[in-house]
Design an enzyme around this catalytic site. Structure first.
Site, PDB file in Angstrom:
ATOM      1  N   ILE A  39       7.293 -26.725  50.328  1.00 36.66           N
ATOM      2  CA  ILE A  39       6.840 -26.037  49.369  1.00 36.66           C
ATOM      3  C   ILE A  39       6.967 -26.184  47.974  1.00 36.66           C
ATOM      4  O   ILE A  39       7.691 -27.051  47.835  1.00 36.66           O
ATOM      5  CB  ILE A  39       8.100 -25.157  49.151  1.00 36.66           C
ATOM      6  CG1 ILE A  39       8.051 -24.176  51.104  1.00 36.66           C
ATOM      7  CG2 ILE A  39       7.323 -22.912  48.891  1.00 36.66           C
ATOM      8  CD1 ILE A  39       9.312 -22.971  51.362  1.00 36.66           C
ATOM      9  N   THR A  40       5.529 -26.106  47.744  1.00 40.14           N
ATOM     10  CA  THR A  40       5.766 -26.540  46.413  1.00 40.14           C
ATOM     11  C   THR A  40       6.432 -25.373  45.654  1.00 40.14           C
ATOM     12  O   THR A  40       6.208 -24.084  45.823  1.00 40.14           O
ATOM     13  CB  THR A  40       4.566 -26.994  45.893  1.00 40.14           C
ATOM     14  OG1 THR A  40       3.681 -26.095  45.980  1.00 40.14           O
ATOM     15  CG2 THR A  40       3.830 -28.214  46.810  1.00 40.14           C
ATOM     16  N   GLY A  41       6.995 -26.149  44.484  1.00 37.78           N
ATOM     17  CA  GLY A  41       7.522 -25.307  43.644  1.00 37.78           C
ATOM     18  C   GLY A  41       8.187 -24.066  44.228  1.00 37.78           C
ATOM     19  O   GLY A  41       8.669 -23.017  44.075  1.00 37.78           O
ATOM     20  N   SER A  44      11.963 -21.434  42.631  1.00 38.94           N
ATOM     21  CA  SER A  44      11.858 -20.725  41.718  1.00 38.94           C
ATOM     22  C   SER A  44      11.291 -19.264  42.479  1.00 38.94           C
ATOM     23  O   SER A  44      10.400 -20.007  42.850  1.00 38.94           O
ATOM     24  CB  SER A  44      11.397 -20.434  40.326  1.00 38.94           C
ATOM     25  OG  SER A  44      10.277 -20.735  40.006  1.00 38.94           O
ATOM     26  N   GLY A  45      11.601 -17.486  41.385  1.00 41.54           N
ATOM     27  CA  GLY A  45      10.471 -17.019  42.281  1.00 41.54           C
ATOM     28  C   GLY A  45      10.085 -16.869  44.266  1.00 41.54           C
ATOM     29  O   GLY A  45      10.639 -17.149  44.864  1.00 41.54           O
ATOM     30  N   TYR A 192      -6.596 -18.603  34.343  1.00 38.98           N
ATOM     31  CA  TYR A 192      -5.817 -18.668  35.431  1.00 38.98           C
ATOM     32  C   TYR A 192      -6.474 -18.149  36.606  1.00 38.98           C
ATOM     33  O   TYR A 192      -6.655 -18.085  37.711  1.00 38.98           O
ATOM     34  CB  TYR A 192      -4.538 -17.288  35.520  1.00 38.98           C
ATOM     35  CG  TYR A 192      -3.745 -16.911  36.927  1.00 38.98           C
ATOM     36  CD1 TYR A 192      -2.943 -18.491  37.249  1.00 38.98           C
ATOM     37  CD2 TYR A 192      -4.077 -15.651  36.997  1.00 38.98           C
ATOM     38  CE1 TYR A 192      -1.659 -17.398  37.992  1.00 38.98           C
ATOM     39  CE2 TYR A 192      -2.841 -15.270  37.746  1.00 38.98           C
ATOM     40  CZ  TYR A 192      -2.540 -16.308  38.181  1.00 38.98           C
ATOM     41  OH  TYR A 192      -1.538 -15.680  40.012  1.00 38.98           O
TER      42      TYR A 192
HETATM   43  N1  NAP Z   1       4.318 -12.893  40.201  1.00 40.13           N
HETATM   44  C1  NAP Z   1       2.777 -12.654  40.728  1.00 40.13           C
HETATM   45  O1  NAP Z   1       2.757 -11.341  40.277  1.00 40.13           O
HETATM   46  C2  NAP Z   1       2.068 -13.241  41.256  1.00 40.13           C
HETATM   47  C3  NAP Z   1       0.882 -12.965  41.990  1.00 40.13           C
HETATM   48  C4  NAP Z   1      -0.204 -13.669  42.717  1.00 40.13           C
HETATM   49  C5  NAP Z   1       0.383 -15.228  42.691  1.00 40.13           C
HETATM   50  N2  NAP Z   1       1.368 -15.411  41.939  1.00 40.13           N
HETATM   51  C6  NAP Z   1       1.578 -16.862  43.133  1.00 40.13           C
HETATM   52  O2  NAP Z   1       2.192 -16.848  43.211  1.00 40.13           O
HETATM   53  C7  NAP Z   1       2.707 -18.687  42.924  1.00 40.13           C
HETATM   54  C8  NAP Z   1       4.115 -18.880  42.617  1.00 40.13           C
HETATM   55  O3  NAP Z   1       4.464 -17.657  41.516  1.00 40.13           O
HETATM   56  P1  NAP Z   1       5.674 -17.205  40.697  1.00 40.13           P
HETATM   57  O4  NAP Z   1       5.578 -16.075  40.646  1.00 40.13           O
HETATM   58  O5  NAP Z   1       6.728 -17.408  41.911  1.00 40.13           O
HETATM   59  O6  NAP Z   1       5.991 -18.223  39.997  1.00 40.13           O
HETATM   60  P2  NAP Z   1       8.159 -18.846  39.249  1.00 40.13           P
HETATM   61  O7  NAP Z   1       9.076 -18.284  39.811  1.00 40.13           O
HETATM   62  O8  NAP Z   1       7.029 -19.759  38.054  1.00 40.13           O
HETATM   63  O9  NAP Z   1       7.400 -20.692  40.340  1.00 40.13           O
HETATM   64  C9  NAP Z   1       6.018 -20.864  39.908  1.00 40.13           C
HETATM   65  C10 NAP Z   1       6.817 -22.375  40.601  1.00 40.13           C
HETATM   66  O10 NAP Z   1       6.117 -23.663  40.148  1.00 40.13           O
HETATM   67  C11 NAP Z   1       6.257 -24.425  39.739  1.00 40.13           C
HETATM   68  N3  NAP Z   1       5.988 -25.400  38.727  1.00 40.13           N
HETATM   69  C12 NAP Z   1       4.484 -24.996  38.062  1.00 40.13           C
HETATM   70  N4  NAP Z   1       3.985 -25.925  37.292  1.00 40.13           N
HETATM   71  C13 NAP Z   1       4.181 -26.977  38.341  1.00 40.13           C
HETATM   72  C14 NAP Z   1       4.236 -28.356  37.792  1.00 40.13           C
HETATM   73  N5  NAP Z   1       3.464 -28.894  37.454  1.00 40.13           N
HETATM   74  N6  NAP Z   1       4.223 -29.000  39.041  1.00 40.13           N
HETATM   75  C15 NAP Z   1       5.588 -28.646  39.794  1.00 40.13           C
HETATM   76  N7  NAP Z   1       5.546 -27.562  40.589  1.00 40.13           N
HETATM   77  C16 NAP Z   1       5.078 -26.480  39.118  1.00 40.13           C
HETATM   78  C17 NAP Z   1       7.268 -24.063  38.381  1.00 40.13           C
HETATM   79  O11 NAP Z   1       8.564 -24.794  38.356  1.00 40.13           O
HETATM   80  P3  NAP Z   1       9.636 -24.948  37.443  1.00 40.13           P
HETATM   81  O12 NAP Z   1      10.286 -23.738  37.670  1.00 40.13           O
HETATM   82  O13 NAP Z   1       9.771 -26.017  37.195  1.00 40.13           O
HETATM   83  O14 NAP Z   1       8.312 -24.340  36.731  1.00 40.13           O
HETATM   84  C18 NAP Z   1       7.754 -22.755  40.018  1.00 40.13           C
HETATM   85  O15 NAP Z   1       9.067 -23.851  40.580  1.00 40.13           O
HETATM   86  C19 NAP Z   1       1.614 -19.542  42.074  1.00 40.13           C
HETATM   87  O16 NAP Z   1       0.845 -19.745  42.667  1.00 40.13           O
HETATM   88  C20 NAP Z   1       0.870 -17.795  41.192  1.00 40.13           C
HETATM   89  O17 NAP Z   1       0.078 -17.974  41.151  1.00 40.13           O
HETATM   90  C21 NAP Z   1       2.314 -14.365  41.924  1.00 40.13           C
END
Ligand code: NAP
Length: 308
Positions: A39-41, A44-45, A192
């Site tokens: 799992i990349t990233g 968190s979240g 985005y």
């Molecule tokens: N939240 C929403 O409402 C939503 C809606 C639609 C789609 N999504 C998608 O769901 C996915 C997860 O997002 P989330 O909501 O869980 O957000 P999140 O909590 O901010 O998680 C994003 C993760 O990506 C990591 N990341 C960012 N840049 C990176 C890099 N250069 N190299 C490696 N890791 C990196 C972050 O690491 P750090 O902690 O170090 O920053 C974090 O672990 C994303 O692809 C997002 O587009 C989210």
């Protein structure tokens, strides 16, 4: 009378918010013992919740993160909550092509299986550039995962049946790709949207290229999720965004459900290349199903990341 109106209004608001936040939960009991999930990233979240859910089902879970300290903290939490010690972290910065290549080399040396690759990491619309001079959203959300997946594809094929899950977003529909300007970096939200549209085309082309080889691919919109996104914004915008999130967005656990569903369920196997949300397939706008554009993006991405 005034009190009655107030109570009715509050009740209507409450029920509307509850209805907007409804999500289906994946209830399957299938185990993943002996399977390896990357799992990349995952620190968190949605990624972290996915890691907990899959580790609980017996998978060996590897979270690939750019911040070692955050990753270590998340690792402790995932192990405790899943009651599994079979969880580990590896360093990966998707904003740096060299880091991706080094990660893949280490992964392929260390891991004999890759059953599920979850391309979860993502940046919201921020106007910045990666170390290789790609716009941050396009570089991390699409190109980084494109290179990662291609370099790990041999292991996915050896571990077949295997799956690739790309986290996209329903906001893909607000933009189209401009091949003259793939590194578009003007309006944060639009950068985005374009990167998330790229995730959809990538999923479709990957599914087409791996058809009949035991590797399937899925694009997942997790819903609108109360995650750590706001950490990338200025203080004022962060406060506003957190208020909106608190009112309308679902929990990270709920957001992880469709990812878990696509990682485990047998129902999705014949639907490779599909777009899923709320634990079921969902329709896409016609322009997002254009196989010509998907092919063109694949070829352009190959050139940009120097994949021969
Ligand atoms: N939240 C929403 O409402 C939503 C809606 C639609 C789609 N999504 C998608 O769901 C996915 C997860 O997002 P989330 O909501 O869980 O957000 P999140 O909590 O901010 O998680 C994003 C993760 O990506 C990591 N990341 C960012 N840049 C990176 C890099 N250069 N190299 C490696 N890791 C990196 C972050 O690491 P750090 O902690 O170090 O920053 C974090 O672990 C994303 O692809 C997002 O587009 C989210």
């Amino acid at each position: 009378m005034y009190l009655l109106y107030t109570i009715i209004s509050a009740l209507v608001c409450f029920l509307t918010l509850k209805w907007m936040k409804r999500r289906r939960y994946y209830m399957g009991v299938k185990r993943l013992d002996g399977k390896t999930v990357l799992i990349t990233g995952g620190n968190s979240g949605i990624g972290k919740e996915t890691a907990v859910a899959l580790a609980q089902r017996g998978a060996r879970v590897i979270i690939a993160c750019r911040d070692e300290e955050k990753a270590r903290k998340a690792l402790r939490e995932i192990k405790t909550r899943s009651h599994s010690m079979n969880v580990l972290q590896m360093d990966l910065d998707l904003a740096n092509m060299r880091s991706i290549r080094e990660f893949c080399k280490a992964f392929l040396q260390q891991e004999k299986r890759l059953d599920v690759l979850i391309n979860n990491a993502g940046m919201p619309g921020v106007l910045d550039w990666t170390d290789d001079n790609f716009s941050m959203c396009f570089g991390v959300n699409h190109l980084g995962h494109f290179l990662l997946t291609n370099l790990l594809l041999p292991r996915l094929k050896e571990s077949a049946p295997s799956r690739v899950i790309n986290l996209t977003c329903s906001s893909y529909k607000y933009q189209k790709l401009n091949f003259q300007d793939l590194n578009y970096n003007l309006f944060p939200f639009f950068t985005y949207c374009r990167s998330k549209l790229a995730n959809i085309y990538f999923t479709q082309e990957l599914a087409r290229m791996t058809e009949g080889r035991g590797v399937t691919a899925y694009a997942v919109h997790p819903g609108f999720v109360q995650s750590s996104w706001t950490g990338h914004f200025s203080v004022l915008y962060r406060i506003l965004a957190q208020l909106v999130m608190w009112m309308f967005f679902v929990s990270c656990e709920a957001g992880a459900q469709t990812v878990v569903y696509c990682a485990i369920s047998d129902e999705v196997i014949p639907l490779s290349g599909g777009y899923f949300t709320d634990c079921r397939p969902a329709p896409l706008r016609a322009f997002a199903r254009d196989s010509g554009v998907a092919r063109k993006l694949w070829e352009a991405s190959e050139r940009l990341v120097h994949l021969a």
